[in-house]
Design an enzyme around this catalytic site. Structure first.
Site, short mmCIF file in Angstrom:
data_model
loop_
_atom_site.label_atom_id
_atom_site.label_comp_id
_atom_site.label_asym_id
_atom_site.label_seq_id
_atom_site.Cartn_x
_atom_site.Cartn_y
_atom_site.Cartn_z
N LYS B 76 0.98 -1.20 -0.02
CA LYS B 76 -0.01 0.11 -0.03
C LYS B 76 1.05 1.33 -0.04
CE LYS B 76 -3.93 1.85 2.62
NZ LYS B 76 -4.87 1.94 3.83
N SER B 151 -9.62 1.92 2.33
CA SER B 151 -8.83 2.71 1.63
C SER B 151 -7.91 1.77 1.25
CB SER B 151 -8.15 3.79 2.74
OG SER B 151 -7.49 3.18 3.61
N SER B 175 -10.31 -0.56 6.88
CA SER B 175 -9.68 -0.32 5.44
C SER B 175 -8.80 -1.40 5.06
CB SER B 175 -8.71 0.96 5.61
OG SER B 175 -9.48 2.07 5.51
#
Lengths: 95, 484
Positions: B76, B151, B175
């Site tokens: 990420k 996210s 997330s």
């Protein structure tokens, strides 16, 4: 709780955020609806309840006050927009 | 090759069926030809990956390779990676090349994992749909018109589309779990403090936690083995022994007490999602688990408490982005205040600005007690609620999200509707507990995840239940048609 333009402007000032005048309506509406959501908290009975800041109720771990890091000033400044003689160069902001 | 699990890939490398360079090239080719559909990656680190892969092959030839040496991973874009752009999905950090490596990515590198690139995410991890990224929305591989969840949507989409076998994610209010559920993969949010937050760009420091995203619970266990552990550089990292998370995967579920909170199956839960979750719980019951209805009466308070605490911490954390030392800087600032305001006004997107303002408001004089202190008190009520539940049951089960992935743009104009997508995940972060989501079936054609919440540091138990469920079902093996 409803938030008007003046309050949005005041919060934006506190947060050091520039908000375009054209976006004021949208922010006022969005922030008001978020505060309505948040106001549901007031229904909870929290008398005598200690606030919880760390989910594990843990306290800050301390270490001996000794230097453990090596100096990497140049390395860390490589990504700065501008640096000279070990200093960050920033736009002139004080007359 | 790309439908193999981590264990199968490790076996393939070990037996010489393929080399790390071949494996890495295969994934890089898939990213090149398929990622324009998903927009799962912000940065692809091809040269870096191939160099790492060569090194891994050399280590294997020298007999020095570890269990995961040579296997690719996607990170990420919230993790700082030395020498590689680390944008956090924001224009603010579009020009930021991290000068240091986060502990999580460092540990991955040391274990021989190959970084394919950095994945798309909601700006500063603020969002439940991956639509707030400066680099454009990420698309759900199961339906490109729908969101992948947020996210960590880029990581979820990358694993679901088999553009990477595993990925890292972070979970502040759901997330990891919510996008994993919406993309049909397995995602684990560990106990707060189990995985180091050092070098992970902070959103809400008392809630943020990194964790693995993978095809299976077994893969997630293997990756958690790499990620977990005390880190002296992170003062909130917990000094608890790290176990081998793969050791208990095959334990039986006989006598395991599973609590179903009645609040998780009430109004607001989509009917088709509910049916899928009920069926998945029946499967656990078939394996010997004892199902018990419980109550988590604070569930409805979790979203309001979160939207005080998370923005308050975010407003403090994001004050470092001032246009002075690094990151975006506005043109021709007139004075210092103008520099701050315009750099931040132009560098941050709408959702980030909304949250910074809510945080600044909640912390401002006159409102602190009514909002911030009250939310922290409610947070303790939420923690107590879970503690009472764990006196009665071993784990808590329910849906990961109230709906399946929705159409892009459907909820962007109304932030509060979007916030309610995380209603079943948020309380876990407020209490600091571990939780996993595993693919549980399809509702109206879209993936649905079963969430299991455990007591503190019970990651192994959650992975065990997830693994046993996956041995009896094949939902996790299903791949989106155009990425098969």
């Amino acid at each position: 709780m409803s938030i008007d333009h003046d309050q949005v402007a005041k919060i934006a000032e506190l947060a050091r955020l520039n908000i375009e005048p054209a976006q004021m309506d949208q922010y006022a509406e969005n922030l008001s609806s978020i505060l309505d959501l948040v106001d549901q908290l007031q229904a909870a009975d929290t008398d005598g309840i200690d606030p919880l800041a760390n989910p594990l109720d843990a306290v800050q771990r301390l270490r001996p006050d000794q230097v453990t890091e090596t100096n990497q000033r140049e390395h860390f400044q490589k990504n700065a927009p501008s640096a000279d003689k070990g200093l960050f160069l920033v736009p002139k902001v004080i007359e | 090759m790309h439908n193999k699990t981590l264990a199968e890939l490790a076996q393939g490398l070990q037996s010489g069926e393929f080399s790390s360079v071949e494996l890495t090239s295969h994934y890089l080719d898939r990213i090149k030809s398929l990622d324009e559909k998903t927009n799962a990656f912000i940065t692809v680190t091809e040269e870096h990956a191939l160099a790492q892969a060569k090194q891994a092959d050399q280590l294997r030839a020298d007999g020095k390779a570890g269990a995961l040496s040579g296997i690719p991973i996607a990170h990420k874009d919230i993790f700082c990676t030395e020498g590689v752009k680390t944008s956090c999905g924001s224009k603010m950090l579009d020009n930021f090349i991290a000068p240091y490596e986060s502990t999580v990515t460092q540990k991955c590198n040391e274990s021989g994992l190959i970084m394919l690139g950095k994945t798309n995410m909601d700006e500063f991890a603020m969002g439940s749909s991956n639509e707030s990224s400066f680099y454009g929305a990420c698309h759900n591989p199961w339906d490109l018109d729908k969101i992948p969840g947020g996210s960590s949507g880029g990581s979820a989409a990358a694993v679901a589309a088999r553009l990477a076998p595993i990925a890292t994610g972070t979970d502040t209010g759901g997330s990891i779990r919510q996008p994993a559920s919406m993309c049909n993969i397995t995602g684990l949010k560990p106990t707060y403090g189990r995985v180091s937050r050092w070098g992970m760009i902070a959103f809400a420091s008392s809630l943020d936690q990194a964790g693995p995203m993978a095809q299976t619970a077994e893969d997630a266990a293997m990756l958690l083995n790499v990620m977990a552990g005390l880190d002296l550089k992170d003062s909130t990292s917990m000094d608890q022994p790290v176990q081998d998370y793969t050791a208990d995967l095959n334990n039986g579920l006989e006598g395991l007490r599973i609590g179903l909170p009645k609040e998780y199956f009430a109004e607001g839960l989509n009917g088709s999602v509910k049916a899928v979750i009920e069926a998945s719980i029946k499967e656990l019951e078939k394996q010997g688990a004892i199902i018990k209805e419980i109550s988590l009466s604070t569930t409805n308070l979790s979203v309001p408490a979160y939207y005080v605490i998370a923005p308050a911490e975010a407003s403090a954390n994001l004050s470092r982005f001032d246009g002075v030392r690094y990151g975006y800087r506005c043109e021709d600032p007139q004075n210092l205040e103008d520099l701050y305001k315009r750099s931040r006004g132009e560098g941050f997107g709408d959702e980030v600005k909304r949250r910074i303002m809510i945080g600044a408001y909640a912390l401002s004089a006159g409102y602190y007690d009514a909002y911030y202190k009250k939310a922290q008190q409610v947070r303790r009520l939420i923690k107590n609620d879970f503690a009472n539940a764990f006196n009665e049951v071993d784990v808590i089960a329910g849906p990961t999200a109230p709906t399946t992935a929705f159409k892009m743009g459907e909820k962007t104009s109304d932030p509060v509707t979007m916030y309610l997508e995380d209603i079943f995940t948020i309380s876990v972060n407020l209490a600091g507990l571990p939780a996993i989501t595993v693919p549980a079936g399809f509702a109206d054609g879209m993936p649905t995840g079963l969430q299991l919440i455990g007591n503190y540091f019970q990651e192994a138990k959650l992975l065990n239940i997830g693994h046993k469920y996956q041995q009896a079902t094949d939902w996790h093996k299903k791949t989106p048609e155009q990425f098969a």
